[in-house]
Design an enzyme around this catalytic site. Structure first.
Site, mmCIF file in Angstrom:
data_model
loop_
_atom_site.group_PDB
_atom_site.id
_atom_site.type_symbol
_atom_site.label_atom_id
_atom_site.label_comp_id
_atom_site.label_asym_id
_atom_site.label_seq_id
_atom_site.Cartn_x
_atom_site.Cartn_y
_atom_site.Cartn_z
ATOM 1 C CG ASP A 27 -0.218 -0.605 2.500
ATOM 2 O OD1 ASP A 27 1.073 -0.618 2.572
ATOM 3 O OD2 ASP A 27 -1.075 -0.928 3.277
ATOM 4 C CG ASP A 83 -9.340 -1.427 11.604
ATOM 5 O OD1 ASP A 83 -8.388 -2.073 11.061
ATOM 6 O OD2 ASP A 83 -9.634 -0.215 10.971
ATOM 7 C CG HIS A 117 -5.987 -2.222 8.603
ATOM 8 N ND1 HIS A 117 -6.339 -1.106 9.430
ATOM 9 C CD2 HIS A 117 -4.740 -2.521 8.417
ATOM 10 C CE1 HIS A 117 -5.180 -0.539 9.733
ATOM 11 N NE2 HIS A 117 -4.210 -1.475 9.159
ATOM 12 C CD GLU A 160 -9.001 0.934 7.692
ATOM 13 O OE1 GLU A 160 -9.182 -0.175 8.479
ATOM 14 O OE2 GLU A 160 -8.461 1.953 8.002
HETATM 15 C C1 F6R Z 1 1.267 -1.472 6.138
HETATM 16 C C2 F6R Z 1 -0.107 -2.484 6.282
HETATM 17 C C3 F6R Z 1 -0.809 -2.297 7.547
HETATM 18 C C4 F6R Z 1 -0.128 -2.624 8.865
HETATM 19 C C5 F6R Z 1 -0.991 -2.521 10.027
HETATM 20 C C6 F6R Z 1 -0.222 -2.625 11.222
HETATM 21 O O1 F6R Z 1 1.832 -1.806 4.970
HETATM 22 O O2 F6R Z 1 -0.070 -2.947 5.482
HETATM 23 O O3 F6R Z 1 -1.973 -3.149 7.524
HETATM 24 O O4 F6R Z 1 0.322 -3.730 8.847
HETATM 25 O O5 F6R Z 1 -1.723 -1.020 9.834
HETATM 26 O O6 F6R Z 1 0.527 -1.580 11.409
HETATM 27 P P1 F6R Z 1 1.844 -1.718 12.726
HETATM 28 O O7 F6R Z 1 2.602 -2.577 12.361
HETATM 29 O O8 F6R Z 1 2.004 -0.054 12.660
HETATM 30 O O9 F6R Z 1 0.693 -1.891 13.984
#
Ligand code: F6R
Length: 264
Positions: free
Chosen positions: A67, A136, A138, A143
């Site tokens: 992403d 959440d 994702h 989301e």
């Molecule tokens: C980022 C991504 C997101 C993160 C998720 C957890 O490329 O794909 O799904 O893996 O938001 O973020 P952290 O690791 O910061 O808790």
């Protein structure tokens, strides 16, 4: 879905790095799917060490990131381009032309997303996809309520994700509302997935992902349907799993060759 519980995030990250390194050694032209955020940082540190100390060769590897924020230039300090170069790419011998990250400045977003999908297919598909999980549920930036068969597209972040990700910005107001993300269908097409989750903050969502129903409300639960997903978590993130004993039992009683495939 295999659940591996390790005492610390560091232990789990080392296994994730070993799984990726094993994939690269087995197939030097591997296609890696990569994530950003706090969770994979240690895994990237281990991969850098393996490159520097053991000659792990990235020269024929191709990568696709999950992403990117819409509206951030690649050189913006909080862009996922900057993140990946800072923590992994500039330290290993990957060829810049083999690095793929969605372009947050794409003029024609639907066309760019279609091209991203086409390129993944043209490269033979993703061999191993590294994932974190949002509070959440994702994965990527899919989301809650995302279609379980979605492909790369634009999404709107939830207020919660904006808040969670604000640590990479000066304030929550600076976090872009929109992102480009591989879809859940895109992730599900990967030949294998490794999902990392650490800390008590992730315990509840890990339990929903692993033991709850498959539901668009918990996008990561789609991985229950994936052929080869390894969920690598620390003790703290395992706190709400009802079958924790069983997952540990399975791991302790693996045939030696299976343990070697994970730990060596
Ligand atoms: C980022 C991504 C997101 C993160 C998720 C957890 O490329 O794909 O799904 O893996 O938001 O973020 P952290 O690791 O910061 O808790």
């Amino acid at each position: 879905m295999e659940v591996i519980i390790k005492p610390t995030a560091g232990d789990a990250s080392l296994i994730a790095a070993k799984l990726i390194a094993r994939q690269i050694r087995h197939k030097p032209t591997s296609v890696l799917g990569l994530a950003t955020g706090n969770t994979p940082l240690d895994t990237y540190r281990h991969l850098v060490k393996m490159h520097q100390g053991e000659g792990l060769d990235f020269s024929r590897v191709t990568t696709f990131n999950l992403d990117e924020y819409v509206g951030l230039a690649p050189d913006h300090p909080a862009s996922y381009h900057s993140f990946m170069w800072e923590y992994l790419f500039k330290h290993v011998n990957i060829k810049p032309l083999q690095v793929n990250i969605p372009n947050g400045l794409a003029k024609n977003i639907p066309e760019h997303c279609r091209e991203y999908e086409d390129k993944i297919r043209a490269c033979g598909g993703i061999d191993i996809q590294l994932l974190g999980i949002g509070g959440d549920g994702h994965i990527g930036f899919n989301e809650p309520c995302s279609s379980l068969s979605s492909r790369t597209r634009i999404k709107t972040l939830t207020r919660r994700t904006i808040q969670d990700n604000s640590t990479f910005f000066d304030s929550a107001e600076q976090v872009p509302l929109h992102v480009l993300t591989m879809g859940i269908g895109t992730i599900m097409d990967s030949r294998s997935c490794v999902l990392l989750a650490f800390g008590t903050r992730k315990a509840e969502i890990v339990a929903k992902m692993v033991e709850g129903p498959i539901s668009a409300m918990v996008p990561a639960s789609a991985l229950q349907w994936h052929e080869k997903t390894t969920v690598l978590i620390d003790e703290e993130a395992s706190g709400k799993l009802t079958r924790k004993d069983y997952y540990q039992w399975v791991y302790q009683n693996k045939p030696a060759w299976q343990t070697a495939e994970i730990e060596s």
